[in-house]
Enzyme design. Structure first.
Site, PDB file in Angstrom:
ATOM      1  N   HIS A 118      39.495  58.791  19.623  1.00 47.29           N
ATOM      2  CA  HIS A 118      39.938  59.280  18.432  1.00 47.29           C
ATOM      3  C   HIS A 118      40.797  60.638  19.433  1.00 47.29           C
ATOM      4  O   HIS A 118      39.890  61.055  20.680  1.00 47.29           O
ATOM      5  CB  HIS A 118      38.993  60.290  17.959  1.00 47.29           C
ATOM      6  CG  HIS A 118      37.323  60.195  18.565  1.00 47.29           C
ATOM      7  ND1 HIS A 118      37.189  61.882  19.360  1.00 47.29           N
ATOM      8  CD2 HIS A 118      36.675  60.082  19.567  1.00 47.29           C
ATOM      9  CE1 HIS A 118      36.205  61.901  20.348  1.00 47.29           C
ATOM     10  NE2 HIS A 118      35.755  61.131  19.960  1.00 47.29           N
ATOM     11  N   ASP A 119      41.472  61.477  19.125  1.00 51.23           N
ATOM     12  CA  ASP A 119      41.754  62.411  19.334  1.00 51.23           C
ATOM     13  C   ASP A 119      42.659  62.402  20.677  1.00 51.23           C
ATOM     14  O   ASP A 119      43.111  63.353  21.167  1.00 51.23           O
ATOM     15  CB  ASP A 119      41.325  63.988  19.837  1.00 51.23           C
ATOM     16  CG  ASP A 119      40.203  64.283  17.825  1.00 51.23           C
ATOM     17  OD1 ASP A 119      40.975  64.794  17.546  1.00 51.23           O
ATOM     18  OD2 ASP A 119      39.454  63.687  17.839  1.00 51.23           O
ATOM     19  N   GLY A 136      38.213  59.996  25.048  1.00 51.94           N
ATOM     20  CA  GLY A 136      37.933  60.828  23.299  1.00 51.94           C
ATOM     21  C   GLY A 136      39.279  62.030  24.223  1.00 51.94           C
ATOM     22  O   GLY A 136      38.839  62.305  24.920  1.00 51.94           O
TER      23      GLY A 136
END
Length: 262
Positions: A118-119, A136
């Site tokens: 994520h991200d 992440g």
């Protein structure tokens, strides 16, 4: 489109000439650009925005819910740029409230079994080797290469045109234009071959090499080396990119290679 052996949510937005092979699932709130090929047994989950002329191979899962205990169901996205190839069993998680998106740029190659958490923000023309595991919030600059079976710590940064050797543990930031190798991961010279392939002149490469001689071989700490580089090297896009990267590094940059004492 008529794909009797694939599940396509009626609200998914898919260009007319996209090919979706059997046993693939396309969730709602998905957009797929023209010319893209989605292989069999692929899962494209909510929030995916896939560009034109991509290739996604069997077993890949795109825009899955983040593996982050802080994720609270926020409406986030995953962007895959035009011309990117995602090989077998790659997983790409969508963003969290931190950046609200995960991005893989255009013309990238993400090899089999890699994970993009994520991200993460991956630039254009990047390569991730087989089984690279990216935690992440990682940022990866354009044309960077991470070789197979490497692991990237959360919030780490890999600069543009950097090349990281296989099996590396990337705990610190890797500056632009360099080669990184050994354990612990260390500066291993300038990526001169890659730079020449991309049109950098000998003068530009020599300047980059001189900057890293000061940064890694002068015996100065990073702050003093940055001041010396700014004083002695004329401004250029390459110089400024390196200096800004070092100044903005949150985790600190990789060290120069030091031979273990007997």
């Amino acid at each position: 489109m008529n794909q009797p052996l694939a599940y396509i949510h009626p609200e998914a937005k898919i260009a007319q000439n996209v090919v979706i092979e059997p046993f693939t699932s396309i969730y709602k709130n998905v957009e797929i650009g023209e010319g893209t090929w989605i292989g069999p047994n692929v899962t494209i989950m909510e929030g995916a925005r896939i560009g034109k002329n991509c290739k996604i191979f069997p077993g890949a899962v795109i825009s899955s819910i983040p593996q982050d205990l802080k994720f609270a169901g926020e409406d986030t996205l995953t962007f895959i740029g035009d011309g990117t190839v995602i090989r077998e069993c790659v997983t790409v998680s969508r963003g969290t409230v931190d950046r609200m998106k995960t991005v893989v740029g255009s013309n990238c190659l993400i090899m089999a079994y890699a994970h993009v958490a994520h991200d993460c923000i991956i630039g254009n023309n990047c390569i991730m080797g087989n089984a690279v595991q990216m935690a992440g919030h990682v940022v990866m600059g354009d044309y960077a290469i991470i070789s197979g079976a490497s692991a990237v710590h959360q919030f780490a940064k890999i600069g543009a045109h950097a090349m990281v050797s296989g099996g590396s543990l990337i705990r610190k930031d890797v500056p632009p234009f360099v080669k990184a190798a050994r354990e612990p991961l260390s500066y291993a010279g300038v990526n001169s071959i890659g730079l020449r392939r991309r049109g950098y002149t000998n003068e530009q490469i020599n300047e980059i090499q001189q900057i890293y001689r000061i940064l890694y071989m002068s015996g100065l700490n990073n702050a003093a080396a940055v001041d010396k580089i700014e004083l002695e090297i004329s401004p250029s896009p390459e110089r400024d990119e390196i200096l800004n990267f070092v100044r903005d590094s949150g985790r600190g940059i990789i060290k120069g290679y030091q031979r273990d004492a007997d």
